[in-house]
Write a protein that holds these residues in place. Structure first.
Motif, PDB file in Angstrom:
ATOM      1  N   ALA A  43     -45.098 -50.153 -39.903  1.00 51.26           N
ATOM      2  CA  ALA A  43     -44.485 -48.964 -40.041  1.00 51.26           C
ATOM      3  C   ALA A  43     -44.778 -48.214 -38.696  1.00 51.26           C
ATOM      4  CB  ALA A  43     -44.966 -47.817 -41.105  1.00 51.26           C
ATOM      5  N   MET A  44     -46.202 -48.071 -38.342  1.00 53.18           N
ATOM      6  CA  MET A  44     -46.368 -47.273 -37.339  1.00 53.18           C
ATOM      7  C   MET A  44     -45.855 -47.844 -35.697  1.00 53.18           C
ATOM      8  SD  MET A  44     -47.835 -44.978 -38.134  1.00 53.18           S
ATOM      9  CE  MET A  44     -47.015 -44.489 -39.551  1.00 53.18           C
ATOM     10  N   ALA A  45     -45.543 -49.220 -35.779  1.00 57.03           N
ATOM     11  CA  ALA A  45     -44.823 -49.799 -34.620  1.00 57.03           C
ATOM     12  C   ALA A  45     -43.537 -49.184 -34.568  1.00 57.03           C
ATOM     13  CB  ALA A  45     -45.104 -51.305 -34.933  1.00 57.03           C
ATOM     14  N   LEU A  46     -42.931 -48.863 -35.489  1.00 58.80           N
ATOM     15  CA  LEU A  46     -41.304 -48.534 -35.417  1.00 58.80           C
ATOM     16  C   LEU A  46     -41.310 -47.189 -34.696  1.00 58.80           C
ATOM     17  CD1 LEU A  46     -40.539 -49.147 -39.202  1.00 58.80           C
ATOM     18  CD2 LEU A  46     -40.251 -50.696 -37.183  1.00 58.80           C
ATOM     19  N   THR A  47     -42.231 -46.334 -34.517  1.00 57.69           N
ATOM     20  CA  THR A  47     -42.238 -45.201 -33.759  1.00 57.69           C
ATOM     21  C   THR A  47     -41.841 -45.399 -32.243  1.00 57.69           C
ATOM     22  OG1 THR A  47     -44.574 -45.220 -33.571  1.00 57.69           O
ATOM     23  CG2 THR A  47     -43.752 -43.699 -35.103  1.00 57.69           C
ATOM     24  N   ARG A  48     -42.296 -46.793 -31.750  1.00 59.20           N
ATOM     25  CA  ARG A  48     -41.782 -47.255 -30.447  1.00 59.20           C
ATOM     26  C   ARG A  48     -40.423 -46.970 -30.027  1.00 59.20           C
ATOM     27  NH1 ARG A  48     -44.636 -52.260 -30.840  1.00 59.20           N
ATOM     28  NH2 ARG A  48     -42.477 -53.468 -30.332  1.00 59.20           N
ATOM     29  N   SER A  49     -39.395 -47.023 -31.223  1.00 60.34           N
ATOM     30  CA  SER A  49     -38.122 -47.107 -30.713  1.00 60.34           C
ATOM     31  C   SER A  49     -37.687 -45.680 -30.413  1.00 60.34           C
ATOM     32  CB  SER A  49     -37.433 -47.320 -32.058  1.00 60.34           C
ATOM     33  OG  SER A  49     -35.780 -46.891 -31.638  1.00 60.34           O
ATOM     34  N   THR A  50     -37.226 -45.315 -29.179  1.00 64.79           N
ATOM     35  CA  THR A  50     -36.618 -44.007 -28.984  1.00 64.79           C
ATOM     36  C   THR A  50     -35.602 -43.357 -29.807  1.00 64.79           C
ATOM     37  OG1 THR A  50     -35.072 -45.002 -27.348  1.00 64.79           O
ATOM     38  CG2 THR A  50     -37.231 -44.314 -26.608  1.00 64.79           C
ATOM     39  N   ALA A  51     -34.958 -44.296 -30.445  1.00 58.88           N
ATOM     40  CA  ALA A  51     -33.899 -43.794 -31.411  1.00 58.88           C
ATOM     41  C   ALA A  51     -34.579 -43.305 -32.743  1.00 58.88           C
ATOM     42  CB  ALA A  51     -32.892 -44.802 -31.838  1.00 58.88           C
ATOM     43  N   VAL A  52     -35.595 -43.151 -32.783  1.00 57.21           N
ATOM     44  CA  VAL A  52     -36.568 -42.756 -34.137  1.00 57.21           C
ATOM     45  C   VAL A  52     -37.288 -41.553 -33.904  1.00 57.21           C
ATOM     46  CG1 VAL A  52     -38.392 -43.601 -35.630  1.00 57.21           C
ATOM     47  CG2 VAL A  52     -36.573 -45.247 -35.186  1.00 57.21           C
ATOM     48  N   ARG A  53     -37.167 -40.649 -35.059  1.00 55.10           N
ATOM     49  CA  ARG A  53     -37.817 -39.375 -34.754  1.00 55.10           C
ATOM     50  C   ARG A  53     -39.227 -39.367 -35.456  1.00 55.10           C
ATOM     51  NH1 ARG A  53     -34.533 -34.302 -35.861  1.00 55.10           N
ATOM     52  NH2 ARG A  53     -34.208 -34.205 -33.790  1.00 55.10           N
ATOM     53  N   ARG A  54     -38.639 -39.811 -36.723  1.00 60.89           N
ATOM     54  CA  ARG A  54     -40.168 -39.801 -37.594  1.00 60.89           C
ATOM     55  C   ARG A  54     -40.100 -41.089 -38.515  1.00 60.89           C
ATOM     56  NH1 ARG A  54     -37.824 -34.394 -38.905  1.00 60.89           N
ATOM     57  NH2 ARG A  54     -39.505 -32.864 -37.787  1.00 60.89           N
TER      58      ARG A  54
ATOM     59  N   ARG B  49     -30.819 -51.449 -35.150  1.00 56.57           N
ATOM     60  CA  ARG B  49     -31.237 -52.431 -34.562  1.00 56.57           C
ATOM     61  C   ARG B  49     -32.637 -52.590 -33.998  1.00 56.57           C
ATOM     62  NH1 ARG B  49     -26.247 -51.198 -32.190  1.00 56.57           N
ATOM     63  NH2 ARG B  49     -27.489 -50.316 -30.438  1.00 56.57           N
ATOM     64  N   ASN B  50     -32.909 -51.427 -33.589  1.00 56.82           N
ATOM     65  CA  ASN B  50     -34.424 -51.359 -33.095  1.00 56.82           C
ATOM     66  C   ASN B  50     -35.538 -51.810 -34.028  1.00 56.82           C
ATOM     67  OD1 ASN B  50     -33.244 -50.736 -30.680  1.00 56.82           O
ATOM     68  ND2 ASN B  50     -34.174 -48.621 -30.766  1.00 56.82           N
ATOM     69  N   LEU B  51     -35.178 -51.290 -35.098  1.00 57.46           N
ATOM     70  CA  LEU B  51     -36.190 -51.488 -36.395  1.00 57.46           C
ATOM     71  C   LEU B  51     -36.256 -53.033 -36.835  1.00 57.46           C
ATOM     72  CD1 LEU B  51     -35.337 -48.475 -38.772  1.00 57.46           C
ATOM     73  CD2 LEU B  51     -37.034 -48.572 -37.182  1.00 57.46           C
ATOM     74  N   GLN B  52     -35.124 -53.528 -36.794  1.00 53.85           N
ATOM     75  CA  GLN B  52     -34.776 -54.982 -37.063  1.00 53.85           C
ATOM     76  C   GLN B  52     -35.785 -55.920 -36.053  1.00 53.85           C
ATOM     77  OE1 GLN B  52     -30.780 -55.145 -37.858  1.00 53.85           O
ATOM     78  NE2 GLN B  52     -30.912 -55.385 -40.102  1.00 53.85           N
ATOM     79  N   GLU B  53     -35.515 -55.461 -34.737  1.00 53.11           N
ATOM     80  CA  GLU B  53     -35.903 -56.166 -33.631  1.00 53.11           C
ATOM     81  C   GLU B  53     -37.676 -56.096 -33.578  1.00 53.11           C
ATOM     82  OE1 GLU B  53     -34.062 -54.473 -30.319  1.00 53.11           O
ATOM     83  OE2 GLU B  53     -32.319 -55.368 -30.774  1.00 53.11           O
ATOM     84  N   ILE B  54     -38.266 -54.763 -33.838  1.00 48.87           N
ATOM     85  CA  ILE B  54     -39.439 -54.574 -33.902  1.00 48.87           C
ATOM     86  C   ILE B  54     -40.291 -55.256 -34.962  1.00 48.87           C
ATOM     87  CG2 ILE B  54     -41.308 -52.910 -34.202  1.00 48.87           C
ATOM     88  CD1 ILE B  54     -39.379 -50.941 -32.905  1.00 48.87           C
ATOM     89  N   ILE B  55     -39.644 -55.304 -35.999  1.00 48.57           N
ATOM     90  CA  ILE B  55     -40.262 -56.009 -37.192  1.00 48.57           C
ATOM     91  C   ILE B  55     -40.097 -57.563 -37.083  1.00 48.57           C
ATOM     92  CG2 ILE B  55     -40.004 -56.480 -39.703  1.00 48.57           C
ATOM     93  CD1 ILE B  55     -40.827 -53.863 -39.367  1.00 48.57           C
ATOM     94  N   ARG B  56     -38.895 -57.939 -36.450  1.00 52.11           N
ATOM     95  CA  ARG B  56     -38.881 -59.312 -36.172  1.00 52.11           C
ATOM     96  C   ARG B  56     -39.808 -60.065 -35.212  1.00 52.11           C
ATOM     97  NH1 ARG B  56     -34.017 -60.458 -33.173  1.00 52.11           N
ATOM     98  NH2 ARG B  56     -33.002 -59.406 -35.016  1.00 52.11           N
ATOM     99  N   ASP B  57     -40.323 -58.869 -33.973  1.00 49.48           N
ATOM    100  CA  ASP B  57     -41.248 -59.360 -33.254  1.00 49.48           C
ATOM    101  C   ASP B  57     -42.445 -59.580 -33.730  1.00 49.48           C
ATOM    102  OD1 ASP B  57     -39.718 -59.366 -30.850  1.00 49.48           O
ATOM    103  OD2 ASP B  57     -40.398 -57.534 -30.023  1.00 49.48           O
ATOM    104  N   ARG B  58     -42.794 -58.337 -34.710  1.00 49.32           N
ATOM    105  CA  ARG B  58     -44.208 -58.591 -35.343  1.00 49.32           C
ATOM    106  C   ARG B  58     -44.300 -59.636 -36.623  1.00 49.32           C
ATOM    107  NH1 ARG B  58     -47.300 -54.502 -35.054  1.00 49.32           N
ATOM    108  NH2 ARG B  58     -47.984 -54.541 -37.194  1.00 49.32           N
TER     109      ARG B  58
END
Ligand SMILES: Nc1ncnc2c1ncn2[C@@H]1O[C@H](COP(=O)(O)OP(=O)(O)OP(=O)(O)O)[C@@H](O)[C@H]1O
Ligand SMILES: [Mg+2]
Lengths: 226, 401
Positions: B90-101, B239-248
């Motif tokens: 969850a905390m990794a998801l904040t890396r995306s610039t498209a995400v606010r919270r 898209r970002n969320l899926q990429e970040i989780i895939r990486d992890r």
């Protein structure tokens, strides 16, 4: 004014041809007062309908003011009826939901005459036939004689050249019938040409010219006072 | 013939036969009113659903463990969950610039007690971000403090109902409740919000996510709520969320991301179509009314043959007779429309009184469409009788009594 030449009208009734009008020839000059008499079924109404352009002859020619009417379209015939012909019927044919004044004004409305002009002409016509105080009454609030006077006022409102009356007193008692005949006779003084169908020899006899029909043919045509 | 005279003549024909006219008016009015009412109810339902959705929070994305076959659809009901979502995910998801919270959520149920009172209630473990993401508000105190998400602070925020059940009218602020084996200090109370899409959030206790993982002895999250920066950022965020989780997750696509807007758009589309369909069905009653107008006009013409003959005798052309009868049926359908609109206004007034919560809204097109259909059918179905009248032979017409 009116020229009818060899006019025939044939109806097919159950495979049989009925010659309602059989080669009738008739000339009526402007301002004449003509009575048409004859037994029932002799073709009087048929003759009047053809003269009034409500019906077309099967044969022969009919001219009004030198103009052949058989060549006219329906709409042109309607215009001729509107401006040149006034009808008076046995059963009055007033529109039941309209007042006496509105019934009288109906031809003016159809002709598109402006309302203020209509008012004058209607008031004049009603006045002339003694209906001034009946203007707002509906037909069912009038006596038979009054109804027929409304119909006469309606027939003359366009100031037509010809008045066609089919048994105008047929539905009235003697007194109101006489009243109606006097009213119709008065139209002649205005120069209108009047043709009146009647079963009453007294009325027929008063006419300057009397026509007698039998079986669709004109069998006698008497001119001059009897 | 003057237009005013045509209307005058037809007006008197309408009022001259009151029973006939009332019948036709009624048929038209019911048709018009049902089109307006039904489309209004449909539109109201659409608004109701969309309001329910937006009460969940705006620009919301939901990350669920497990992969669904159809992207964007509802989460799979069955199937294995290959890898859990964790707080670190969850905390990794904040890396995306498209995400606010981002708010991770752990859900469980535990006995909660204050003194001798005890209740089994839903425990939500989350972070400070949950408050703005879910559009929640506090009636008392404050929310879970922001800061290190791995700190298992012993504080809790109670839902409206939970507070009433546990504390009654007393203020719970600063007091302690026992959740499982631990004591938590109450620091806030949520406002009454009631149901939101089936989840009762008034009977809950919210605690820091680390406290919840300790309480339920699990690392896995129920889901992650993500708020995108704005409407346009939603698809990029997805898209970002899926990429970040895939990486992890070592290249595995083992989560499902649902966007609230996609769900809402689907509902919106379905409900709009439904509204149109319902209005269309109601419009059929207008066609029935049109046929009634045709029948009644045909009867009127057979009753008024002598009148038509007379009109022709005094110089009416076919065209004039046609216009007179056509305008008469048009006038009737216009009046019917007016009565129908009044009827539907009255009906909506009553509905508003009965269901003040329901967002009744007349769609702009519905009265217009109802009126247009009514007048068009009235005129169309008036055409046949009017033509029949125009074509009547005057001699026959006058002969009929
Ligand atoms: N529409 C019609 N169809 C068939 N026959 C008709 C029609 N109109 C008239 N006739 C016939 O034509 C003949 C002449 O009819 P018409 O109405 O002109 O007579 P009439 O002299 O006016 O009679 P009455 O004095 O009874 O009014 C009659 O035999 C009648 O039956
Ligand atoms: Mg006759």
């Amino acid at each position: 004014m009116i020229r009818l030449e060899n006019v025939s009208r044939v109806f097919q009734v159950g495979g049989e041809s009925v010659h309602a009008l059989d080669r009738a020839t008739l000339v009526v000059e402007k301002g004449e007062y003509v009575s048409i008499m004859g037994p029932s079924g002799s073709g009087k109404s048929t003759l009047l309908n053809i003269l009034g352009l409500l019906d077309r002859p099967d044969e022969g020619t009919y001219c009004i003011d030198g103009r052949d009417t058989t060549a006219l379209t329906d709409d042109q015939q309607a215009t001729v009826r509107r401006f040149k012909i006034g009808f008076i019927f046995q059963f009055f044919y007033l529109v039941p939901r309209l007042t006496a004044a509105d019934n009288v004004g109906l031809p003016l409305v159809l002709a598109g005459v402006a309302p203020h002009e209509r008012r004058h002409r209607i008031a004049d016509a009603m006045d002339r036939f003694g209906l001034a105080d009946r203007a707002g009454h509906r037909p069912d609030q009038l006596s038979g004689g009054q109804r027929q006077r409304v119909a006469i006022a309606r027939a003359v409102i366009m100031n037509p050249a010809v008045i066609l009356a089919d048994e105008p007193t047929g539905n009235l008692d003697r007194t109101s019938g006489d009243e109606i005949i006097r009213a119709i006779e008065s139209l002649r003084e205005q120069g209108m040409t009047v043709l009146i169908v009647t079963h009453d020899p007294h009325i027929g006899g008063r006419a300057a010219r009397a026509i007698r029909m039998v079986d669709g043919r004109i069998v006698s045509d008497r001119k001059g006072q009897a | 013939m003057r237009a005013a005279d045509v209307i005058g003549f037809c007006r008197r024909a309408v009022s001259g036969y009151p029973l006939r006219s009332c019948l036709m008016l009624l048929a038209m009015a019911i048709g018009v009113a049902s089109v307006v009412m039904l489309s209004t109810l449909g539109e109201g339902t659409r608004r109701y659903v969309s309001r329910q959705f937006s009460s969940l929070g705006t620009h919301l994305l939901i990350v669920l463990p497990g992969r669904s076959e159809t992207t964007g659809g509802p989460p799979p009901m069955m199937g294995q969950t290959p890898r859990d979502l964790t707080v670190q995910d969850a905390m990794a998801l904040t890396r995306s610039t498209a995400v606010r919270r981002v708010a991770p959520i752990v859900v469980g149920s535990a006995p909660v007690s204050v003194g001798s009172r005890q209740r089994e209630i839903t425990i939500l473990g989350s972070t400070a971000e949950l408050l703005p993401i879910r559009n929640l508000a506090l009636s008392l105190g404050r929310f879970i403090p922001a800061g290190d998400v791995s700190r298992a602070e012993a504080v809790c925020v109670l839902g409206h109902k939970a507070r009433n059940e546990l504390f009654g009218n007393r203020s719970p602020l600063g007091r302690f409740v026992r959740i499982g084996e631990r004591r938590f200090r109450v620091i806030g109370v949520l406002t009454r919000k009631g149901q939101s899409l089936g989840v009762d959030i008034s009977d809950v206790a919210i605690i820091p996510v680390a406290s919840a993982t300790a309480l339920f002895n699990t690392e896995s999250l129920f889901r992650i709520l993500v708020q995108a920066r704005n409407r346009d950022a939603i698809s990029r965020a997805k898209r970002n969320l899926q990429e970040i989780i895939r990486d992890r997750h070592e290249g595995e696509d083992d989560v499902t991301v649902i966007t609230q807007d996609a769900l809402l758009a689907t509902f919106d589309r379905i409900l709009r179509t439904l509204t149109l369909a319902v209005a269309g069905i109601a419009a059929i009653s207008l066609a029935v009314a049109g046929i009634l107008i045709m029948n009644v006009m045909l009867i009127a013409i057979s009753q008024r043959t002598a009148e038509i003959g007379l009109l022709k005798a005094v110089g009416a052309t076919r065209g004039q007779v046609l216009i007179l009868f056509l305008v008469e049926s048009t006038l009737l359908s216009l009046l019917g429309t007016a009565v129908g609109l009044l009827l539907s206004t009255a009906g909506l007034l009553v509905l508003r009184q009965m269901f003040p919560e329901f967002p009744l809204a007349v769609p702009w097109w519905s009265p217009a469409a109802a009126a247009a259909t009514a007048v068009a059918t009235g005129t169309l179905f008036g055409m046949l009788p009017a033509r029949r009248a125009a074509q009547l032979d005057p001699v026959t017409a006058l002969a009929e009594k």
